[in-house]
Design a protein around this motif. Sequence first.
Motif, PDB file in Angstrom:
ATOM      1  N   ALA A 165     -10.859 -14.373  32.117  1.00 39.67           N
ATOM      2  CA  ALA A 165     -10.325 -15.075  30.953  1.00 39.67           C
ATOM      3  C   ALA A 165     -11.418 -15.925  30.292  1.00 39.67           C
ATOM      4  O   ALA A 165     -11.487 -16.030  29.070  1.00 39.67           O
ATOM      5  CB  ALA A 165      -9.139 -15.941  31.355  1.00 39.67           C
ATOM      6  N   ARG A 169     -12.452 -15.132  26.446  1.00 44.11           N
ATOM      7  CA  ARG A 169     -11.825 -15.989  25.450  1.00 44.11           C
ATOM      8  C   ARG A 169     -12.399 -17.393  25.340  1.00 44.11           C
ATOM      9  O   ARG A 169     -11.744 -18.286  24.819  1.00 44.11           O
ATOM     10  CB  ARG A 169     -10.326 -16.082  25.756  1.00 44.11           C
ATOM     11  CG  ARG A 169      -9.547 -14.817  25.391  1.00 44.11           C
ATOM     12  CD  ARG A 169      -9.412 -14.714  23.896  1.00 44.11           C
ATOM     13  NE  ARG A 169      -8.830 -13.470  23.418  1.00 44.11           N
ATOM     14  CZ  ARG A 169      -9.502 -12.626  22.635  1.00 44.11           C
ATOM     15  NH1 ARG A 169     -10.742 -12.861  22.298  1.00 44.11           N
ATOM     16  NH2 ARG A 169      -8.898 -11.540  22.183  1.00 44.11           N
ATOM     17  N   GLN A 248     -11.103 -29.162  29.833  1.00 41.60           N
ATOM     18  CA  GLN A 248     -10.481 -28.862  28.549  1.00 41.60           C
ATOM     19  C   GLN A 248     -11.227 -27.740  27.828  1.00 41.60           C
ATOM     20  O   GLN A 248     -10.647 -26.719  27.461  1.00 41.60           O
ATOM     21  CB  GLN A 248     -10.505 -30.135  27.688  1.00 41.60           C
ATOM     22  CG  GLN A 248      -9.961 -29.962  26.286  1.00 41.60           C
ATOM     23  CD  GLN A 248      -8.441 -29.953  26.279  1.00 41.60           C
ATOM     24  OE1 GLN A 248      -7.811 -30.713  27.010  1.00 41.60           O
ATOM     25  NE2 GLN A 248      -7.857 -29.073  25.477  1.00 41.60           N
ATOM     26  N   ASN A 251     -10.988 -24.380  29.489  1.00 40.36           N
ATOM     27  CA  ASN A 251      -9.655 -23.847  29.780  1.00 40.36           C
ATOM     28  C   ASN A 251      -9.444 -23.727  31.283  1.00 40.36           C
ATOM     29  O   ASN A 251      -8.810 -22.794  31.762  1.00 40.36           O
ATOM     30  CB  ASN A 251      -9.465 -22.469  29.132  1.00 40.36           C
ATOM     31  CG  ASN A 251      -9.134 -22.573  27.668  1.00 40.36           C
ATOM     32  OD1 ASN A 251      -8.139 -23.171  27.292  1.00 40.36           O
ATOM     33  ND2 ASN A 251      -9.981 -22.022  26.830  1.00 40.36           N
TER      34      ASN A 251
ATOM     35  N   MET B   1      -5.872 -13.194  19.990  1.00 43.57           N
ATOM     36  CA  MET B   1      -4.556 -13.524  19.451  1.00 43.57           C
ATOM     37  C   MET B   1      -4.161 -14.931  19.880  1.00 43.57           C
ATOM     38  O   MET B   1      -4.297 -15.318  21.022  1.00 43.57           O
ATOM     39  CB  MET B   1      -3.522 -12.538  20.017  1.00 43.57           C
ATOM     40  CG  MET B   1      -2.109 -12.844  19.553  1.00 43.57           C
ATOM     41  SD  MET B   1      -0.878 -12.147  20.660  1.00 43.57           S
ATOM     42  CE  MET B   1       0.536 -12.123  19.591  1.00 43.57           C
ATOM     43  N   LEU B  88      -4.332 -19.098  27.662  1.00 46.29           N
ATOM     44  CA  LEU B  88      -5.203 -20.235  27.895  1.00 46.29           C
ATOM     45  C   LEU B  88      -4.656 -21.460  27.183  1.00 46.29           C
ATOM     46  O   LEU B  88      -3.776 -21.364  26.335  1.00 46.29           O
ATOM     47  CB  LEU B  88      -6.625 -19.916  27.416  1.00 46.29           C
ATOM     48  CG  LEU B  88      -7.450 -19.104  28.412  1.00 46.29           C
ATOM     49  CD1 LEU B  88      -6.788 -17.786  28.766  1.00 46.29           C
ATOM     50  CD2 LEU B  88      -8.836 -18.836  27.851  1.00 46.29           C
ATOM     51  N   ARG B  89      -5.175 -22.583  27.563  1.00 49.91           N
ATOM     52  CA  ARG B  89      -4.731 -23.844  26.972  1.00 49.91           C
ATOM     53  C   ARG B  89      -4.782 -23.827  25.468  1.00 49.91           C
ATOM     54  O   ARG B  89      -3.962 -24.413  24.790  1.00 49.91           O
ATOM     55  CB  ARG B  89      -5.653 -24.980  27.416  1.00 49.91           C
ATOM     56  CG  ARG B  89      -5.503 -25.357  28.849  1.00 49.91           C
ATOM     57  CD  ARG B  89      -6.305 -26.619  29.068  1.00 49.91           C
ATOM     58  NE  ARG B  89      -6.391 -26.910  30.490  1.00 49.91           N
ATOM     59  CZ  ARG B  89      -6.994 -27.976  30.984  1.00 49.91           C
ATOM     60  NH1 ARG B  89      -7.584 -28.837  30.158  1.00 49.91           N
ATOM     61  NH2 ARG B  89      -7.029 -28.177  32.271  1.00 49.91           N
ATOM     62  N   ASP B  90      -5.807 -23.200  24.928  1.00 47.06           N
ATOM     63  CA  ASP B  90      -5.971 -23.220  23.474  1.00 47.06           C
ATOM     64  C   ASP B  90      -5.060 -22.190  22.809  1.00 47.06           C
ATOM     65  O   ASP B  90      -5.129 -21.989  21.600  1.00 47.06           O
ATOM     66  CB  ASP B  90      -7.433 -22.996  23.099  1.00 47.06           C
ATOM     67  CG  ASP B  90      -7.934 -21.633  23.558  1.00 47.06           C
ATOM     68  OD1 ASP B  90      -7.129 -20.835  24.067  1.00 47.06           O
ATOM     69  OD2 ASP B  90      -9.142 -21.378  23.404  1.00 47.06           O
ATOM     70  N   SER B  92      -4.988 -18.941  23.282  1.00 44.41           N
ATOM     71  CA  SER B  92      -5.463 -17.559  23.219  1.00 44.41           C
ATOM     72  C   SER B  92      -5.000 -16.804  24.470  1.00 44.41           C
ATOM     73  O   SER B  92      -4.664 -17.403  25.490  1.00 44.41           O
ATOM     74  CB  SER B  92      -6.989 -17.515  23.087  1.00 44.41           C
ATOM     75  OG  SER B  92      -7.597 -18.172  24.167  1.00 44.41           O
ATOM     76  N   ARG B  93      -4.982 -15.511  24.350  1.00 48.32           N
ATOM     77  CA  ARG B  93      -4.447 -14.674  25.411  1.00 48.32           C
ATOM     78  C   ARG B  93      -5.553 -13.800  25.990  1.00 48.32           C
ATOM     79  O   ARG B  93      -6.357 -13.241  25.244  1.00 48.32           O
ATOM     80  CB  ARG B  93      -3.344 -13.788  24.829  1.00 48.32           C
ATOM     81  CG  ARG B  93      -2.822 -12.728  25.783  1.00 48.32           C
ATOM     82  CD  ARG B  93      -1.663 -11.979  25.195  1.00 48.32           C
ATOM     83  NE  ARG B  93      -2.063 -11.053  24.136  1.00 48.32           N
ATOM     84  CZ  ARG B  93      -1.266 -10.146  23.585  1.00 48.32           C
ATOM     85  NH1 ARG B  93      -0.006 -10.063  23.980  1.00 48.32           N
ATOM     86  NH2 ARG B  93      -1.694  -9.355  22.644  1.00 48.32           N
TER      87      ARG B  93
END
Lengths: 268, 268
Positions: A165, A169, A248, A251, B1, B88-90, B92-93
């Motif tokens: 991840a 991302r 943060q 993530n 996304m 994710l926290r933001d 996003s996948r």
Amino acid sequence: MLIDFNAMMRPVCFSRDSSGEKHDVPGICLADRIGRLMTLSAEESSALAQLEDRGRLLRRGSALLRLNDRAGEMFLLRRGTAMSYVLLRDGSRQILRFHFPGDILGWSALAFRHSLETVVATSDAEVAPFDRTALIGLMTQNPRLGAAISALAQLERQVMSDRLATLGRTDARGRVAALLIEMRDRMSACGMANGDEFQLGLTQEEMGDAVGLTAVHVNRMLRLLEEEQLIARAGSRVTVLNHGALAQMANYVDRNDGVDLEWLAPAR
Amino acid sequence: MLIDFNAMMRPVCFSRDSSGEKHDVPGICLADRIGRLMTLSAEESSALAQLEDRGRLLRRGSALLRLNDRAGEMFLLRRGTAMSYVLLRDGSRQILRFHFPGDILGWSALAFRHSLETVVATSDAEVAPFDRTALIGLMTQNPRLGAAISALAQLERQVMSDRLATLGRTDARGRVAALLIEMRDRMSACGMANGDEFQLGLTQEEMGDAVGLTAVHVNRMLRLLEEEQLIARAGSRVTVLNHGALAQMANYVDRNDGVDLEWLAPAR
DNA sequence: CGCTCACTTGATCAGATTCAAAACAAGTGG
DNA sequence: CCACTTGTTTTGAATCTGATCAAGTGAGCG
């Protein structure tokens, strides 16, 4: 990093096993590791101990397993650190995992004829070699341990998921941050960190190969994090100054508090 | 996304289980899957069959497992396809894995209190739900199957390792190529491909979330591959025209021919 | 018919790579 | 102890890849 394939041909160098030697850091055995996750009976502990009847010392940089080695040999890492990587066709390297004391090395070849990864020690290290048939035998004899070991493998897998991840991302700064937090947390878990300060035993090139960046850019991101007062560096030691901010941007999610093996049948 | 977290709150929609229904594609059971890797005794096959006493039908898009669900429920995917992802926290996948008939879903929560991933059907599908204690029970009763199932998990892990290397060390074109080859090979393995032609049941956005690109750039890379005569597209069907060239740019290695479970004790 | 969702395309911008070179640290042998 | 070697870190400048923003197309569906 681009790899020189000729260099791969040089012989593996193992340090001689000098069993009388003294070490300042005590080794970690598999029973320690699993015992941290669930309570072990005396029989279970001794069954685990039998895997580790032999020991071997390694110098930094020596290989435990190499790509295309015949699969079968596995190791318990008792002291020191290691990493697994693959070399791509184009010669670039992807570091898949970092290993710390208590980790089982060689899992990846469990279902294959040959090893698909290379595992090298990133510091002087001590390992206990065993054969995969011995591991399966143990799991057969002692199903509850088998389940625990499967779960252990699952934890390792989770680290990879998280890294996936991160690579997919997160931007460069976040990836470097993620690597730093991961290393701190894992070192912390096995007593190799001094609070938020730890010895990151990696070159910037290795860091880059782990998180998919060039060494040059890793350098820039490190100085950026330093400039932002999120980390401090002194020689090869790193101190995490602002865990929250790093987590943060990376993530990052700490998985340790979610671990649960209680649902396995209790020790008899 | 980017994900709308509100949308996550809508109820999970399961299709009703209509056990009398007929399907054109026969379901795959776990014994089929493992039987392809090693010879199973009759008792072993029937032990495996017991995991699958129940069946459930799902519509495309419905969730089997969601982030933070209480861990414990697992599924065997018998028909159709699914995918696992994390948010994710933001927002996003990252899509971690695609699942095909014969895959066990829910492995990832084995060692945790709660699920760390979301698993969604990407086509209408049929699954057999079971509890992780049942799985462990099976592995306990039947250690040889336990080893086989561990090995199966290892195969899944290898797919993730390969994807990790792809994300870390391959450019956009190579990543899309890697995804296409992976999908073709896996579909081919379970009879869902027609030679080099197959139905890639993914939106470009999903493809991007799997390999760390934006949907826009996935689109450009697809057209580039098409222009280069490496693939052809007709509607949502894709045909691999030049497997070698794709594999080259994707640094792809087919793992299937290296699989070996022969070293496990032979069936009694 | 009008909606939505996926796909397509162009223009612009930011982030990361590449290339090049210099500074630095640790170790080696004379 | 110094000269030399090797590997790592640091810095700058130019370039390129992929993201972002924006707008248009087309298919399927209520």
